[in-house]
Design a protein around this motif. Structure first.
Motif: not given
Length: 308
Positions: A287-289, A291-295, A297
């Motif tokens: 819940q603290e980011g 997954y953000e750099d694994r998306m 996009v």
């Protein structure tokens, strides 16, 4: 009767023995005799908890009294009206609370018990869980924040903030009854770092206990679940471990009793250890980011959701 889980009491700073009581909760705050009887029963269970090696004992919501709306907030015609709190036996409630605190000091036993806390008139009282230290001092009071429709309309003033206290190296939080219906409150306590949450209720409701198990599973902390003795035939008081397993429960026989278990942060129990060392930290990271750099996009294979 006392039902226990675990072996001999450990003196580790990361272990605390918890006793959860099911005591008989009266519903008439105008009856001094009923309040005194409740106080006497609470103190007898405190003695048993101390004999079982407990460091902390937890009682139900309104352990000294949980006022029935039919006693204090019902008109002669049978309709609900604002409660007449002038009829409550406030002096007796205070005397019994002070006696509980005094015994807690004698027994060196942290004690959490439910009762009413009067405010300055015309404000209605809080529905509270009082926390007395092993020195016999009132060190905290949790005021129920989420109230039922009847409670907020006719009976109580809501509280404003969470309560976390340290007992024997264990971080302990508090919640009351209908608050089990509000997951953000339990998520808040996880963020505050509690190891154990005391959920004291005044309800004859099996699903409420399953919700307590669910929170122990989701948030990976121990939950003390304290219910009145008169409702224990549905679900008795007990202690839920991180991961959702009941560690100890009182008999489901309608009688006063204790369930006892150790809150051990260094436990070798595989289910609890996995919940504490892996599941809880992972849930926080997720819940603290995390997954953000694994998306992916901008990848059309990800963005297009109407093609196989």
């Amino acid at each position: 009767m006392t039902t226990s889980a675990g072996g001999q009491h450990s003196h580790s700073a990361r272990t605390t023995r918890l006793a959860v009581a099911q005591s008989t909760v009266p519903e008439d705050p105008t009856d001094p005799g009923a309040v005194r009887a409740a106080g006497q029963e609470i103190r007898a269970l405190m003695e048993q908890a101390a004999d079982a090696g407990a460091r902390l004992v937890q009682f139900p919501e309104g352990a000294l009294v949980y006022p029935s709306k039919h006693v204090v907030a019902t008109s002669r015609e049978g309709t609900l009206i604002p409660a007449d709190w002038s009829r409550a036996a406030w002096d007796v409630l205070r005397e019994e609370a002070e006696s509980i605190a005094s015994l807690a000091g004698e027994l060196r036993l942290w004690t959490a018990f439910g009762s009413l806390h009067p405010l300055t008139p015309p404000n209605r009282p809080h529905n509270s869980l009082f926390i007395v230290s092993d020195r016999g001092e009132l060190v905290g009071r949790y005021d129920k924040r989420f109230l039922s429709h009847t409670e907020v309309s006719y009976l109580y003033t809501p509280g404003r903030e969470p309560l976390v206290l340290e007992v024997g190296g264990i971080q302990v939080g508090c919640a009351l009854c209908v608050e089990a219906n509000f997951p953000p409150l339990f998520a808040e306590y996880e963020r505050l770092g509690v190891d154990c949450l005391l959920l004291s209720v005044m309800v004859d409701d099996a699903p409420r206990a399953r919700v307590a198990q669910a929170y122990a599973t989701l948030f990976c902390y121990w939950i003390g679940y304290a219910v009145p003795a008169q409702f224990s035939t549905t679900v008795p008081s007990g202690i839920v471990a991180p991961g959702g397993r009941w560690l100890a429960q009182c008999p489901a026989d309608g009688q006063p009793a204790l369930a006892v278990a150790d809150i051990d942060l260094d436990t070798a129990d595989p289910d609890i250890s996995i919940a504490l060392r892996y599941a809880r930290p992972w849930r926080r990271r997720a819940q603290e980011g995390l997954y953000e750099d694994r998306m992916a996009v901008g990848d059309p294979r990800s963005d297009t959701r109407t093609a196989f």
